[in-house]
Design a protein around this motif. Structure first.
Motif, PDB file in Angstrom:
ATOM      1  N   UNK A 217     -62.521  26.948  32.443  1.00 10.78           N
ATOM      2  CA  UNK A 217     -62.372  28.403  32.293  1.00 10.78           C
ATOM      3  C   UNK A 217     -61.052  28.885  32.891  1.00 10.78           C
ATOM      4  N   UNK A 218     -60.634  28.298  34.007  1.00 12.71           N
ATOM      5  CA  UNK A 218     -59.380  28.724  34.636  1.00 12.71           C
ATOM      6  C   UNK A 218     -58.191  28.440  33.724  1.00 12.71           C
ATOM      7  N   UNK A 219     -58.170  27.255  33.130  1.00 15.31           N
ATOM      8  CA  UNK A 219     -57.085  26.912  32.197  1.00 15.31           C
ATOM      9  C   UNK A 219     -57.118  27.853  30.991  1.00 15.31           C
ATOM     10  N   UNK A 220     -58.316  28.069  30.441  1.00 15.22           N
ATOM     11  CA  UNK A 220     -58.434  28.957  29.289  1.00 15.22           C
ATOM     12  C   UNK A 220     -58.056  30.385  29.610  1.00 15.22           C
ATOM     13  N   UNK A 221     -58.483  30.889  30.773  1.00 17.29           N
ATOM     14  CA  UNK A 221     -58.177  32.269  31.172  1.00 17.29           C
ATOM     15  C   UNK A 221     -56.675  32.470  31.329  1.00 17.29           C
ATOM     16  N   UNK A 222     -56.022  31.545  32.031  1.00 17.46           N
ATOM     17  CA  UNK A 222     -54.576  31.672  32.229  1.00 17.46           C
ATOM     18  C   UNK A 222     -53.831  31.577  30.902  1.00 17.46           C
ATOM     19  N   UNK A 223     -54.261  30.651  30.043  1.00 16.00           N
ATOM     20  CA  UNK A 223     -53.615  30.525  28.745  1.00 16.00           C
ATOM     21  C   UNK A 223     -53.781  31.776  27.904  1.00 16.00           C
ATOM     22  N   UNK A 224     -54.989  32.361  27.921  1.00 17.33           N
ATOM     23  CA  UNK A 224     -55.231  33.580  27.144  1.00 17.33           C
ATOM     24  C   UNK A 224     -54.445  34.754  27.709  1.00 17.33           C
ATOM     25  N   UNK A 225     -54.391  34.861  29.044  1.00 18.92           N
ATOM     26  CA  UNK A 225     -53.693  35.983  29.667  1.00 18.92           C
ATOM     27  C   UNK A 225     -52.195  35.936  29.404  1.00 18.92           C
ATOM     28  N   UNK A 226     -51.637  34.729  29.360  1.00 18.93           N
ATOM     29  CA  UNK A 226     -50.190  34.593  29.206  1.00 18.93           C
ATOM     30  C   UNK A 226     -49.773  34.537  27.742  1.00 18.93           C
ATOM     31  N   UNK A 227     -50.543  33.831  26.917  1.00 18.31           N
ATOM     32  CA  UNK A 227     -50.104  33.531  25.560  1.00 18.31           C
ATOM     33  C   UNK A 227     -50.705  34.429  24.470  1.00 18.31           C
ATOM     34  N   UNK A 228     -51.807  35.107  24.749  1.00 21.98           N
ATOM     35  CA  UNK A 228     -52.405  35.978  23.737  1.00 21.98           C
ATOM     36  C   UNK A 228     -52.032  37.421  24.025  1.00 21.98           C
ATOM     37  N   UNK A 229     -51.614  38.120  22.998  1.00 20.46           N
ATOM     38  CA  UNK A 229     -51.172  39.498  23.172  1.00 20.46           C
ATOM     39  C   UNK A 229     -52.357  40.455  23.185  1.00 20.46           C
ATOM     40  N   UNK A 230     -52.228  41.499  23.995  1.00 17.27           N
ATOM     41  CA  UNK A 230     -53.252  42.533  24.073  1.00 17.27           C
ATOM     42  C   UNK A 230     -53.162  43.439  22.857  1.00 17.27           C
TER      43      UNK A 230
END
Length: 515
Positions: A217-230
């Motif tokens: 979850x930590x890897x996924x959360x950081x990846x989503x926060x950095x790489x996916x646009x709001x």
């Protein structure tokens, strides 16, 4: 929508013309574009961003799928440590299945309304927190509550991930590539759970079967926060609360009934009472959705011929697949005497076969042929693999008896899941992507629960009949159990044959609609 339009948007990030009918929130949710320029650098940046998006979304699906089996293989060690009864043991599995299965449609609609990236981050964070609580549990009550919380956040996470995949990869080639990876994770996640659960239980503790989710979850959360646009949420669409209540209650009752059927039998009031109640509630849900102004599940999502066939194929495959994992695990541990770690390792060739067929074959052929021939061939291949396992006996070896069937089933499942998940979300309106994605997971969850319950009753009945008519001896109990496993494998083969018929008769011929 043309095939060219989404591709250009993904490469340049330019806004579509007015009235193009695309959901800007859905597109920027996944960060398809990086700017408005059309230079090669911009296109390369967009491609890299989509690659990161695929990794993040695959991690979300992996965590949700493997959690159904990673805890199951650790249950004996968990029960010994916490000292709970056999009747309480089933609730460690059932609590997750109940919450997850009943709330998926709500989770899908929340993604449509409040933003998929936002719900993905919420799902990652909540799942990690629930896993920490479960891993630190000192009693069965805390563990069950934590498992239920995992199910709640899994129901938020899974449709957000799949709908983001749907709205990020829009051209046929991109969709085939993305869904080949995503489908291989879906098909192999349960086997990965067995492998990982066996390793963690043997070398660390059962608690790490829960704590490992924090890392994922930590890897996924950081990846989503950095790489996916709001993206901005959709405004002005009210929640269909009557639909939410009837769907959640109906699905929960059906899943609970399936869980009770394994322990109490189909004739028990707790089983058929909940099954009838759940069916009536779901019938009421469908009736309401047909006339609701803003339905939770628009009927246009499921009444499309190809999408409806995909949901059926996923449900049937889920039933047959869970039968394989459960009863082949029994055979490997009780007849061949394998440890939890070696049992998990025994499924490794199946994982490789799933990924090879999904990524190697499905990615290449789906844009050209569409799902119909691939899913039909995959289901037939899986049926052959299940039929091969009916020859297992007390003297069989893993290499000669088990391995060929595992590889055949794995290759077949890889060809089923990749195209069906693609088909189940193809052609939907962008603001329906979340709930369409939730239907995929709901179909798999209900199919898996029904398949496990039905196949368990098949095994129990076949085992009892064999023991009743067999000559008493030292090997009678083992031979009776193997006879029960054979019955399960035959029924699972029949389920895969049914999947082949469904896919051959419901899917439209030719490539999928890209938009």
């Amino acid at each position: 929508m043309s095939a060219t339009g989404p591709q250009n948007e993904a490469a340049t990030g330019a806004a579509p013309p007015s009235g193009a009918g695309t959901d800007a929130g859905a597109r920027t949710d996944a960060g398809a574009g990086t700017g408005t320029g059309t230079s090669t650098g911009a296109g390369t940046g967009a491609g890299a961003r989509r690659g990161w998006a695929l990794l993040v979304l695959a991690l979300a699906q992996l965590m949700v799928v493997l959690d159904a089996t990673i805890v199951s293989i650790a249950l004996p060690a968990t029960q010994k440590d916490l000292g709970f009864s056999d009747s309480d043991r089933q609730w460690v599995v059932t609590a997750y299945a109940l919450a997850f299965g009943s709330l998926l449609l709500l989770g899908g609609r929340l993604s449509d309304l409040f933003g998929r990236r936002r719900m993905l981050l919420t799902g990652f964070a909540g799942f990690a927190l629930a896993s920490v609580v479960g891993g630190a549990a000192t009693g069965i009550e805390t563990l069950i509550l934590a498992r239920a919380a995992q199910g709640v956040f899994g129901a938020i996470l899974a449709p957000a991930a799949l709908s983001l995949l749907t709205t990020t990869f829009t051209t046929p080639a991109d969709r085939a590539r993305a869904f080949s990876v995503y489908g291989s994770v879906t098909g192999s996640g349960s086997a990965i759970g067995l492998l990982l659960g066996g390793s963690l239980t043997e070398y660390t503790s059962w608690r790490w079967c829960l704590y490992v989710n924090v890392v994922i979850a930590a890897v996924g959360f950081l990846g989503a926060a950095v790489k996916l646009r709001k993206a901005p949420p959709r405004r002005g669409t009210p929640m269909d609360w009557p639909g939410v209540v009837t769907a959640a209650a109906g699905l929960a009752a059906v899943v609970y009934a399936m869980g009770r059927a394994e322990a109490d039998g189909w004739g028990a009031p707790s089983t058929y009472g909940c099954l009838v109640s759940g069916t009536l509630l779901l019938a009421g849900f469908v009736a309401w959705e047909r006339r609701a102004a803003h339905p939770l599940l628009p009927m246009r999502v499921v009444l499309d011929r190809t999408r409806g066939g995909a949901y059926l194929a996923v449900a049937i495959t889920g039933g047959g697949m869970f039968g394989l994992f459960l009863f082949l695990t029994y055979y490997l541990t009780t007849v061949l005497g394998l440890t939890p770690l070696r049992t998990g390792l025994a499924f490794l060739p199946m994982i490789v076969a799933i990924m090879a067929s999904a990524i190697g074959v499905g990615r290449t052929l789906t844009p050209r042929t569409g799902p119909r021939p691939l899913v039909t061939a995959g289901a037939l291949l899986a049926a052959c693999g299940m039929a091969t396992l009916t020859r297992l006996g007390p003297e069989s070896t893993y290499a000669v008896g088990v391995l060929p069937g595992l590889v055949l089933v794995g290759a077949g499942i890889g060809l089923v899941f990749s195209p069906t998940q693609n088909a189940a979300t193809s052609g939907v309106r962008p603001h329906d992507a979340g709930v369409a994605s939730a239907m995929v997971n709901t179909a798999q969850q209900i199919g898996g629960a029904a398949g496990t319950a039905f196949l368990s009753s098949v095994a129990a009945s076949a085992t009892a009949r064999y023991a009743e008519h067999a000559t008493p001896g030292t090997d009678t109990a083992m031979l009776a159990a193997i006879h029960g496993y054979h019955s399960v494998f035959r029924v699972s083969a029949a389920l895969f044959l049914l999947c082949a018929v469904v896919s051959a008769t419901t899917f439209r011929s030719g490539p999928l609609d890209s938009g």
